[in-house]
Design a protein around this motif. Sequence first.
Motif, short mmCIF file in Angstrom:
data_model
loop_
_atom_site.label_atom_id
_atom_site.label_comp_id
_atom_site.label_asym_id
_atom_site.label_seq_id
_atom_site.Cartn_x
_atom_site.Cartn_y
_atom_site.Cartn_z
N LEU A 1 30.06 50.81 37.53
CA LEU A 1 28.81 50.11 37.87
C LEU A 1 28.62 48.62 37.03
N ASN A 2 29.46 48.77 35.78
CA ASN A 2 29.37 47.49 34.84
C ASN A 2 30.57 46.60 34.94
N ASN A 3 31.70 47.27 34.17
CA ASN A 3 32.83 46.68 34.02
C ASN A 3 33.59 46.27 35.28
N ASP A 4 33.67 47.24 36.28
CA ASP A 4 34.31 46.84 37.68
C ASP A 4 33.73 45.93 38.31
N ALA A 5 32.43 46.03 38.48
CA ALA A 5 31.40 44.85 39.02
C ALA A 5 31.66 43.55 38.50
N THR A 6 31.71 43.34 37.28
CA THR A 6 31.96 42.19 36.45
C THR A 6 33.41 41.62 36.66
N ASN A 7 34.21 42.43 36.63
CA ASN A 7 35.69 41.92 37.02
C ASN A 7 35.62 41.41 38.45
N LEU A 8 35.06 41.82 39.56
CA LEU A 8 34.86 41.33 40.72
C LEU A 8 34.29 39.99 40.54
N GLU A 9 33.43 39.85 39.91
CA GLU A 9 32.75 38.63 39.92
C GLU A 9 33.34 37.59 39.29
N ARG A 10 34.32 37.83 38.11
CA ARG A 10 35.12 36.94 37.73
C ARG A 10 36.31 36.37 38.49
N PHE A 11 36.72 37.40 39.32
CA PHE A 11 37.65 37.02 40.38
C PHE A 11 37.36 36.04 41.41
N LEU A 12 35.87 36.30 42.00
CA LEU A 12 35.48 35.60 42.86
C LEU A 12 34.96 34.17 42.35
N ASP A 13 34.60 34.22 41.07
CA ASP A 13 34.09 32.84 40.46
C ASP A 13 35.36 32.08 39.94
N ASP A 14 36.26 32.81 39.33
CA ASP A 14 37.44 32.08 38.68
C ASP A 14 38.59 31.82 39.54
N ALA A 15 39.16 33.23 39.78
CA ALA A 15 40.45 33.38 40.13
C ALA A 15 40.41 32.69 41.61
N LEU A 16 39.36 32.96 42.45
CA LEU A 16 39.41 32.57 43.88
C LEU A 16 39.57 31.08 44.06
N GLN A 17 38.68 30.45 43.12
CA GLN A 17 38.42 29.03 43.28
C GLN A 17 39.66 28.46 42.54
N ASN A 18 40.07 28.93 41.61
CA ASN A 18 41.42 28.39 40.84
C ASN A 18 42.58 28.38 41.73
N SER A 19 42.48 29.55 42.76
CA SER A 19 43.81 29.59 43.57
C SER A 19 43.63 28.46 44.60
N VAL A 20 42.35 28.22 45.09
CA VAL A 20 41.99 27.00 45.91
C VAL A 20 42.53 25.57 45.26
N ARG A 21 42.20 25.73 44.04
CA ARG A 21 42.49 24.45 43.36
C ARG A 21 43.78 24.31 43.19
N LEU A 22 44.82 25.55 42.83
CA LEU A 22 46.07 25.16 42.67
C LEU A 22 46.95 25.07 44.11
N GLY A 23 46.19 25.47 45.15
CA GLY A 23 46.95 25.30 46.27
C GLY A 23 46.65 23.63 46.86
N VAL A 24 45.21 23.40 46.48
CA VAL A 24 45.18 21.88 46.83
C VAL A 24 46.15 20.94 45.97
N MET A 25 46.28 21.27 44.68
CA MET A 25 46.81 20.54 43.87
C MET A 25 48.39 20.53 44.04
N LEU A 26 48.96 21.52 44.37
CA LEU A 26 50.37 21.91 44.70
C LEU A 26 50.72 21.01 46.13
N LEU A 27 49.87 21.15 47.14
CA LEU A 27 50.04 20.54 48.47
C LEU A 27 49.96 18.85 48.10
N GLY A 28 48.91 18.54 47.61
CA GLY A 28 48.47 17.09 47.43
C GLY A 28 49.61 16.38 46.53
N ILE A 29 50.04 17.09 45.49
CA ILE A 29 51.01 16.60 44.72
C ILE A 29 52.22 16.61 45.57
#
Length: 643
Positions: A154-182
């Motif tokens: 209820l606590n730790n696992d739900a927080t891990n999902l929030e971190r993934f959706l907030d940080d990792a997902l957006q960072n993945s998009v950023r990484l993809g855009v940066m690599l493709l754009g560069i």
Amino acid sequence: MSIEAESTFDVYRDRVDRPLYRLFTEYGLDKRPWLLVGMAANIVARGASLLPPLVLGIAIDAAFTGDQPYALPLVPTAWLPTTAPDVAQFWFSAWLIVGAFAVTAALTWVYGVAANNFAHRVMHDVRTDSYAKMQDLDMTFFDDKQTGEVMSVLNNDATNLERFLDDALQNSVRLGVMLLGIGVILFERNAQLALVTLVVVPGMVLFTYWFMRAVEPRYAAQREAVADLNTRLENALGGIQLVKTTGTEAYETSRVEDTSHDYFRKTLAMLRLNYVYRPGMELFAGIAFAATFVVGGLWIVSGSAPGPLTGELRAGTFVTFLFLTQRFVTPLAEVSNIVSQYENAKASCERVFGLQDIPARVTDAEDAVELDGVEGHIEYDHVDFAYDGEDDLVLRDVDFAVDPGETVALVGPTGAGKSTLLKLLMRLYDVDDGAVRIDGRDVREVTLRSLRESVGYVSQDTYLFDGTVAENIRYGRFDADDEAVREAARAAEAHEFIENLPNGYDTRIGERGVKLSGGQRQRLSIARVVLQDPDVLVLDEATSAVDTETELLIQRSLDRLAADRTTFVIAHRLSTVKDADEVLVLEGGEVVERGEHEELLAADGLYAKLWGVQAGEIESLPEEFVERARERQAELAGPSGDD
């Protein structure tokens, strides 16, 4: 204590297929506007951040050296300054760079707001749905499952999902855009030098694939270790009074230390891979930068293409390559964080959906009806019951009926099945065979809510929430006014001690009511049932935690509460049940005697022997009976905690 290797929770967790895809389809689709806005803003912001190095290189070659016309990819020449190139083109480039930084900043704020909204809304729904699912699960689940593991989901696992959706997902998009754009900019500026810069990419891909395969099981092991540690801490803190009164602080500290060390080892095993992966990725990126610098530098210095390369390389283009190759390093080095968060979220997602997929067996039937107008006729019709996963029956062929308004006492040795018998009435468990009926209707045919509203339960294990006295009495009848709460407290002989508390009915009593005595807690639980005003009353060792004087007060309130309603009483103190309309004597899960107090004494069976023990007549009992009773109690005392 380790979590059982193949519990029901583990089985359903292992069956979860494509957990992160399921997370998006079940929780993300209705929130996709936030996700799409965040993604779009992120893409444009990252694209805008690549513009300054490109403009700088073009300005060097056009405005500063005049080696080539001022031209931007995909921008019509008519839109660009063509006169006074040393001034107009310079200021155009400067404002373009400033504008790019402004757009990047503004859209980074937009994507941060949108991404956080998406991630936290998903986390909120996951946590509340998981808690609601947990509420629906049968008592069998809680008999086997440790509280710390559920809290981890209820606590730790739900927080891990929030971190993934907030940080990792957006960072993945950023990484993809940066690599493709560069990549696009580098190939547009000089395709040959771009091949030199990007030659390390296949090695990076293979290295990342190895890392993901190697780190996945280590993340799963770490999540299990977190659950074990939470369980150990919850148990140690929950039993702090026992720990202190037995002087076992050192023992408990060593157990927490062992569990924490196991978590430490598994975390370190996971981090070791990160320690290899992140420097490895930085090394690949560094090789790309060094190769670009050496080849491009020789190209500029010598004035001719080195080796098999052909054509011309301008100074501005070389500057653009160096800047963008540096931009290339940072996002690639962050791949380890993205992969770590992905694997962590995947393991947590499996645990969340593993919990949600466990089927609830005690549920409302499709045609369940409301139970109302209860008269109180209770019937146990040849009931058999065994706890889930156990072969031995806890109750065997229990068959009796109770008329409305009667009081029935259940007595017998510890582990005889008394508490379990009454939990079947409230459908905390379902019978394996036979039926339990109220007013001729099988309890499985009525809604759980209406059934449990009709049955008031006072347990030997009083539970109070952290809150005020009034809030605890009102629990379950949240709309009751203050006067009704006070009347219930008076009926439970609790009003006087409540008035003497520092803030009366508004006094906070602490978690589990730790600021009150056992007798005070018990009287509050009775007041709660008085306010409920149930049709059927279950008293499970309701006076077990009080002294004799308090017991007399509580017994008086219980007698008033039990008047004119069907009542079941479980008691070890037989003096409290001798006036019951009928006494059922259980042993080994069977009803071995039944009748009124005087009848059972005259029958000189188990009840008479138990009465004699409590009446101080132990000396008159045969030694073989005492020994048999002790052996029988030891045999019947099981892990269920049943009395």
